[in-house]
Design a protein around this motif. Structure first.
Motif, short mmCIF file in Angstrom:
data_model
loop_
_atom_site.label_atom_id
_atom_site.label_comp_id
_atom_site.label_asym_id
_atom_site.label_seq_id
_atom_site.Cartn_x
_atom_site.Cartn_y
_atom_site.Cartn_z
N LEU A 1 0.83 -1.20 0.00
CA LEU A 1 0.00 0.00 0.00
C LEU A 1 0.87 1.26 0.00
CD1 LEU A 1 -2.85 1.18 0.14
CD2 LEU A 1 -2.72 1.02 2.63
N GLN A 2 1.94 1.21 0.81
CA GLN A 2 2.85 2.34 0.83
C GLN A 2 3.50 2.55 -0.54
OE1 GLN A 2 5.56 1.47 3.99
NE2 GLN A 2 4.08 1.93 5.64
N LEU B 1 2.24 1.66 -3.35
CA LEU B 1 1.23 2.17 -4.28
C LEU B 1 1.04 3.67 -4.11
CD1 LEU B 1 -1.00 1.66 -6.36
CD2 LEU B 1 -2.55 1.13 -4.45
N ARG B 2 0.98 4.08 -2.85
CA ARG B 2 0.82 5.51 -2.62
C ARG B 2 2.03 6.29 -3.12
NH1 ARG B 2 -1.61 5.20 3.55
NH2 ARG B 2 -3.72 4.46 2.94
N GLN C 1 1.78 6.43 -6.80
CA GLN C 1 0.80 7.44 -7.24
C GLN C 1 1.37 8.84 -7.12
OE1 GLN C 1 -2.53 6.53 -4.75
NE2 GLN C 1 -3.32 4.91 -6.12
N THR C 2 2.11 9.09 -6.01
CA THR C 2 2.74 10.40 -5.83
C THR C 2 3.76 10.68 -6.93
OG1 THR C 2 2.44 10.22 -3.45
CG2 THR C 2 4.06 11.84 -4.23
#
Length: 446
Positions: A374-375, A377-378, A381-382
């Motif tokens: 999840l990290q 992925l974030r 995305q950033t």
């Protein structure tokens, strides 16, 4: 028609009948002959009998036959055939019966003799000097039996006690009161047990069958007791393993942590190996003890004993004296089986705990991986947002340079206004292109 012609015609007829039968099983004749392989001896009283049972390995069968061949050569008798399991031969003045069993072989010598004193002479007196001592294997059972005709002596008379060297005598009426047997069930000074049989109405076949049963009772009861020393030998080790297993099971209830659980599992595995090793060592002996006891009990039932008042029968005496030893064998065998089951259950419980601990570790690891994913992925995305901004910035700059060049070329263009209008489409186009590329990569990996 002559006798030869009759035999030929009958043999031809039998051959023709056999040719009409379907193909026989290769063991058919052997199986038919097995019921007659060891017939009872035919015994006429008075007779003296000596019986020996020798523990012998399968590899010693040839050595036993060699000794029989040597005895046969001395008396001019045909030797036993090769690979035979039983041999019965009539010698001058005596008879020899030899039988090969799973772990022992027996020698039985029968000698007609009407001497008044039952055990003054024996059947082995006629054997060559040193022949018995040369037999291979270990002597386990040795019996002298004397069969006399007529009424038995009083069971409490001194003469009967003298025949058994003053030892305690047991006996009874047997075979529907047509015979009486007396024995001490002990070894005497010559190293032999003694049986005295008084025949009061048995025919020769019944006498031989009765004598055979008595000899088998003596043989099987001693063979059955071979398990008792084995039980006494392993019992201290069984007790130690029992206490050690109890200690490990107590630790199992208090153990926490993978290191201690692995150590406990190794110790349980060591106990399991020790138990299975003992079971492997004792299983044959204890199984043989049960089989010999069953055979002895069948022979005792066939005697159909009727006890004398004040004297113990052979059946009651053996039941009372042998039962504690046999119960010990059964107890040790049952205890080993119980230990095997208990250590298996403890090992299974410990393995279940270890597997549960591993599953919890795997679950925690998966949760940690999910959080990291999840990290990532974030972060991705950033990074994608920054990438869109950077690419858009450079594209808008390039377009601005292009518009300025056109303006210098003579075209009247509102460069600043057009640049401002292109910012939106460029950002949307770059964002769509990055998203399309990411979706295509994900689809290829999925």
């Amino acid at each position: 028609m002559s006798a030869d012609e009759t035999r030929k015609s009958s043999g031809g007829a039998a051959g023709e009948e056999a040719s009409l039968l379907p193909a026989g099983h290769p063991l058919r004749e052997e199986l038919y002959g097995e019921s007659h392989a060891r017939p009872f001896p035919v015994v006429s009283a008075p007779v003296r009998i000596s019986h020996l049972a020798m523990l012998a390995d399968p590899g010693e069968a040839a050595a036993h036959r060699a000794r029989l061949e040597a005895l046969a050569a001395v008396h001019g008798v045909a030797p036993p055939p090769p690979d035979t399991m039983a041999w019965y031969a009539a010698f001058p003045g005596f008879t020899v019966r030899w039988e090969r069993h799973t772990e022992f072989c027996t020698y039985t010598f029968l000698r007609p003799d009407d001497h008044e004193v039952p055990f003054a002479r024996t059947a082995i007196d006629v054997l060559p000097q040193g022949w018995l001592a040369s037999l291979p294997g270990a002597l386990l059972v040795a019996v002298h039996a004397t069969v006399v005709a007529g009424e038995p002596p009083d069971p409490f008379c001194p003469e009967l006690q003298a025949q058994f060297d003053g030892k305690m005598v047991v006996g009874s009426r047997i075979v529907d009161d047509r015979a009486v047997v007396w024995t001490s069930l002990q070894l005497h000074g010559d190293g032999f047990a003694r049986y005295l049989v008084c025949n009061m109405g048995l025919n020769d076949f019944q006498t031989g069958r009765t004598v055979q049963r008595l000899l088998e009772i003596e043989t099987y009861r001693i063979l059955a007791l071979l398990g008792y020393p084995e039980a006494k030998r392993v019992w201290p080790r069984v007790r130690r393993l029992d206490m050690e297993l109890a200690r490990l099971i107590d630790r199992l209830a208090r153990t926490d942590g993978p290191t201690s659980e692995q150590q406990l599992l190794m110790e349980l595995s060591g106990i399991s190996q020790a138990i299975e090793h003992m079971r492997s060592d004792t299983n044959y002996r204890f199984s043989a003890t049960r089989a010999y006891m069953a055979a002895m009990n069948r022979r005792l039932e066939d005697l159909r004993e009727h006890k004398y008042p004040g004297r113990s029968s052979i059946t009651k005496f053996l039941e009372r004296r042998m039962r504690p030893a046999l119960d010990t064998c059964d107890s040790v065998d049952a205890h080993l089986q119980d230990l095997s089951l208990r250590v298996a259950r403890a090992t299974e419980a410990l393995r279940a705990r270890i597997e549960t601990s591993i599953e919890e570790q795997n679950r925690d690891m998966l949760e940690s991986l999910n959080r990291r994913s999840l990290q990532q992925l974030r972060l991705q995305q950033t990074v994608e947002g920054l990438s869109v901004a950077a690419i858009s910035y450079y594209l808008v700059g390039l377009l601005n340079y292009g518009l300025k060049g056109l303006e210098k070329a003579g075209l009247a263009l509102p460069v600043e206004a057009l640049t401002a209008l292109l910012i939106g489409p460029v950002v949307l186009g770059v964002w769509w292109l990055v998203r399309w590329r990411r979706n295509r990569i994900n689809a290829r990996h999925n």
